[in-house]
Design a protein around this motif. Structure first.
Motif, short mmCIF file in Angstrom:
data_model
loop_
_atom_site.label_atom_id
_atom_site.label_comp_id
_atom_site.label_asym_id
_atom_site.label_seq_id
_atom_site.Cartn_x
_atom_site.Cartn_y
_atom_site.Cartn_z
N ALA A 31 0.84 -1.20 0.00
CA ALA A 31 0.00 0.00 0.00
C ALA A 31 0.87 1.25 0.00
CB ALA A 31 -0.92 -0.01 1.21
N GLU A 32 2.00 1.18 0.70
CA GLU A 32 2.90 2.33 0.77
C GLU A 32 3.43 2.71 -0.61
OE1 GLU A 32 2.17 0.76 4.58
OE2 GLU A 32 2.96 -0.26 2.81
N GLN A 33 3.78 1.70 -1.41
CA GLN A 33 4.25 1.97 -2.76
C GLN A 33 3.12 2.51 -3.64
OE1 GLN A 33 5.94 -1.64 -4.30
NE2 GLN A 33 7.64 -1.68 -2.85
N ALA A 34 1.92 2.02 -3.40
CA ALA A 34 0.78 2.41 -4.23
C ALA A 34 0.39 3.87 -4.08
CB ALA A 34 -0.42 1.52 -3.91
N VAL A 35 0.69 4.48 -2.91
CA VAL A 35 0.31 5.88 -2.68
C VAL A 35 1.52 6.77 -2.46
CG1 VAL A 35 -1.92 5.19 -1.71
CG2 VAL A 35 0.04 5.55 -0.18
N ALA A 36 2.69 6.29 -2.84
CA ALA A 36 3.93 7.04 -2.58
C ALA A 36 3.96 8.39 -3.27
CB ALA A 36 5.13 6.20 -3.01
N ASP A 37 3.20 8.55 -4.37
CA ASP A 37 3.22 9.82 -5.09
C ASP A 37 2.11 10.78 -4.68
OD1 ASP A 37 1.43 8.03 -6.14
OD2 ASP A 37 1.79 8.55 -8.24
N VAL A 38 1.40 10.48 -3.59
CA VAL A 38 0.42 11.42 -3.05
C VAL A 38 1.19 12.55 -2.35
CG1 VAL A 38 -1.48 11.78 -1.44
CG2 VAL A 38 -1.36 9.67 -2.78
N ARG A 39 1.05 13.74 -2.84
CA ARG A 39 1.81 14.88 -2.34
C ARG A 39 0.91 15.87 -1.60
NH1 ARG A 39 5.33 11.76 -3.16
NH2 ARG A 39 6.97 11.88 -4.77
N ASP A 40 1.53 16.84 -0.92
CA ASP A 40 0.78 17.91 -0.26
C ASP A 40 -0.16 18.58 -1.26
OD1 ASP A 40 2.33 17.32 1.91
OD2 ASP A 40 3.48 19.19 1.91
N GLY A 41 -1.39 18.83 -0.81
CA GLY A 41 -2.35 19.52 -1.65
C GLY A 41 -3.10 18.64 -2.63
N ALA A 42 -2.84 17.33 -2.61
CA ALA A 42 -3.52 16.42 -3.54
C ALA A 42 -5.00 16.30 -3.20
CB ALA A 42 -2.86 15.04 -3.51
N SER A 43 -5.81 15.99 -4.19
CA SER A 43 -7.23 15.72 -3.97
C SER A 43 -7.47 14.22 -4.04
CB SER A 43 -8.09 16.46 -5.00
OG SER A 43 -7.72 16.10 -6.32
N LEU A 44 -8.33 13.73 -3.13
CA LEU A 44 -8.58 12.30 -3.01
C LEU A 44 -10.08 12.04 -2.98
CD1 LEU A 44 -6.19 11.53 0.01
CD2 LEU A 44 -5.62 11.27 -2.40
N ALA A 45 -10.57 11.16 -3.85
CA ALA A 45 -11.92 10.63 -3.73
C ALA A 45 -11.80 9.31 -2.98
CB ALA A 45 -12.56 10.41 -5.10
N VAL A 46 -12.56 9.16 -1.91
CA VAL A 46 -12.41 7.98 -1.04
C VAL A 46 -13.75 7.28 -0.88
CG1 VAL A 46 -11.64 7.16 1.22
CG2 VAL A 46 -10.54 9.16 0.18
N GLY A 47 -13.76 5.97 -1.15
CA GLY A 47 -14.97 5.19 -1.02
C GLY A 47 -15.31 4.89 0.42
N GLY A 48 -16.50 4.31 0.62
CA GLY A 48 -16.93 3.95 1.97
C GLY A 48 -18.15 4.74 2.41
N PHE A 49 -18.83 4.19 3.38
CA PHE A 49 -20.00 4.83 3.97
C PHE A 49 -19.98 4.45 5.44
CE2 PHE A 49 -24.24 5.53 5.35
CZ PHE A 49 -24.83 6.43 4.49
N GLY A 50 -19.74 5.43 6.32
CA GLY A 50 -19.52 5.08 7.72
C GLY A 50 -18.21 4.31 7.81
N LEU A 51 -18.29 3.08 8.28
CA LEU A 51 -17.10 2.21 8.33
C LEU A 51 -17.21 1.05 7.37
CD1 LEU A 51 -16.42 2.08 12.20
CD2 LEU A 51 -15.42 3.61 10.48
N SER A 52 -18.21 1.08 6.47
CA SER A 52 -18.42 -0.01 5.53
C SER A 52 -17.73 0.27 4.20
CB SER A 52 -19.92 -0.21 5.29
OG SER A 52 -20.16 -1.20 4.32
N GLY A 53 -16.86 -0.64 3.79
CA GLY A 53 -16.18 -0.49 2.52
C GLY A 53 -15.12 0.59 2.50
N VAL A 54 -14.57 0.91 3.63
CA VAL A 54 -13.57 1.98 3.73
C VAL A 54 -12.16 1.41 3.44
CG1 VAL A 54 -12.51 3.70 5.23
CG2 VAL A 54 -14.95 3.23 5.40
N PRO A 55 -11.38 2.05 2.58
CA PRO A 55 -10.02 1.58 2.28
C PRO A 55 -9.04 1.96 3.39
CG PRO A 55 -10.48 3.55 1.03
CD PRO A 55 -11.76 3.20 1.75
N ASN A 56 -9.18 1.33 4.55
CA ASN A 56 -8.39 1.72 5.72
C ASN A 56 -6.89 1.56 5.52
OD1 ASN A 56 -10.37 2.54 7.76
ND2 ASN A 56 -11.10 0.44 7.64
N THR A 57 -6.49 0.47 4.85
CA THR A 57 -5.05 0.23 4.66
C THR A 57 -4.43 1.31 3.79
OG1 THR A 57 -5.36 -2.17 4.89
CG2 THR A 57 -3.37 -1.43 3.78
N LEU A 58 -5.11 1.72 2.75
CA LEU A 58 -4.59 2.79 1.89
C LEU A 58 -4.58 4.13 2.61
CD1 LEU A 58 -6.29 1.84 -1.50
CD2 LEU A 58 -3.87 1.60 -0.89
N ILE A 59 -5.59 4.37 3.42
CA ILE A 59 -5.63 5.63 4.19
C ILE A 59 -4.46 5.68 5.17
CG2 ILE A 59 -6.93 6.91 5.94
CD1 ILE A 59 -9.49 5.94 4.52
#
Length: 251
Positions: free
Chosen positions: A8-36
């Motif tokens: 997961a660390e390699q997958a998001v290594a290019d997320v920089r300051d000021g980036a915009s993120l669309a994140v799935g999930g509703f409450g705690l259901s289907g949330v990408p916790n490992t990527l977060i």
């Protein structure tokens, strides 16, 4: 075509300051916790997040929120997240609250290449007329408010103009995925995940079960791999870690 990334660390290594993120999930259901958690580890800050809500307890986007990494939230629910409410009212966080269906369609439209659309949702309220507090000044006043939206009449009914959403990255969670990025979501965990995935220019999916191409029946694919650029296979422990926000029992 193999989109699997080792960690997961390699997958998001290019997320920089000021980036915009669309994140799935509703409450705690289907949330990408490992990527977060992996985004948290990058140290990226001043993030603009698009998600139905901003996590709960110590899970989901609450990890980034409490660390002060999020500068702006576009969503439809604050709910019981006291830290979210505190930061919003204190002027530490810019928040664009929009109707939930409108949020879903703005994500889908952005992913489908539709720049804008008209909807009757919000007409006659501050959603369309403007004046919704986006940022408070910390003293009870409004530092930044929403602007009025264009309104047109179709079939005798007023509709407000809404813009499609595109983000730098999207983080989603799926029950199954193959190396080409085709995804299957489980029950209510499907929620905003396909829509968030469509909106991201670079979409990263964490999957509970990684399978080989061809193992997923094409008729069972919820999101085709064209919308996914990176796939991370969760460990059994990560896949099984599913918190319950509100546990209720009956005697």
């Amino acid at each position: 075509m193999d989109k699997v990334v080792s960690t997961a660390e390699q997958a998001v290594a290019d997320v920089r300051d000021g980036a915009s993120l669309a994140v799935g999930g509703f409450g705690l259901s289907g949330v990408p916790n490992t990527l977060i958690q992996a985004v948290h580890a990058t140290g990226a800050s001043d993030l603009a997040v698009v998600s139905n809500n901003c996590g709960a307890m110590d899970s989901g986007l609450a990890v980034l929120l409490t660390a002060g990494r999020i500068a702006r939230v576009t969503g439809s629910y604050i709910g019981a997240n006291k830290e979210f409410a505190r930061r919003y009212l204190a002027g530490e966080l810019e928040v664009e609250l929009i109707p939930q269906g409108t949020l879903a369609e703005r994500l889908r439209a952005g992913g489908a290449g539709i720049p804008a659309f008209y909807t009757p949702a919000g007409v006659g309220t501050q959603v369309a007329e403007g004046g919704l507090p986006w940022r408070f000044d910390g003293r009870g006043g409004v530092a930044l408010a929403s602007a009025p939206k264009e309104v047109r009449v179709f079939d005798g009914e007023e509709h407000a103009l809404e813009h499609g959403i595109r983000t730098d990255f999207a983080l989603v969670r799926a029950a199954r995925g193959d190396r080409h990025g085709n995804l299957v979501f489980s029950k209510s965990a499907r929620n905003f995940n396909p829509l968030a995935a469509m909106a991201g220019r670079i979409t990263v999916a964490e999957v509970e079960e990684l399978v080989e191409p061809g193992e997923i029946d094409p008729d069972h694919v919820h999101l085709p791999g064209i919308f996914v650029q990176r796939v991370v296979a969760l460990t059994p422990g990560q896949a099984a870690d599913k918190k319950i926000e509100q546990r209720t029992v009956r005697g």
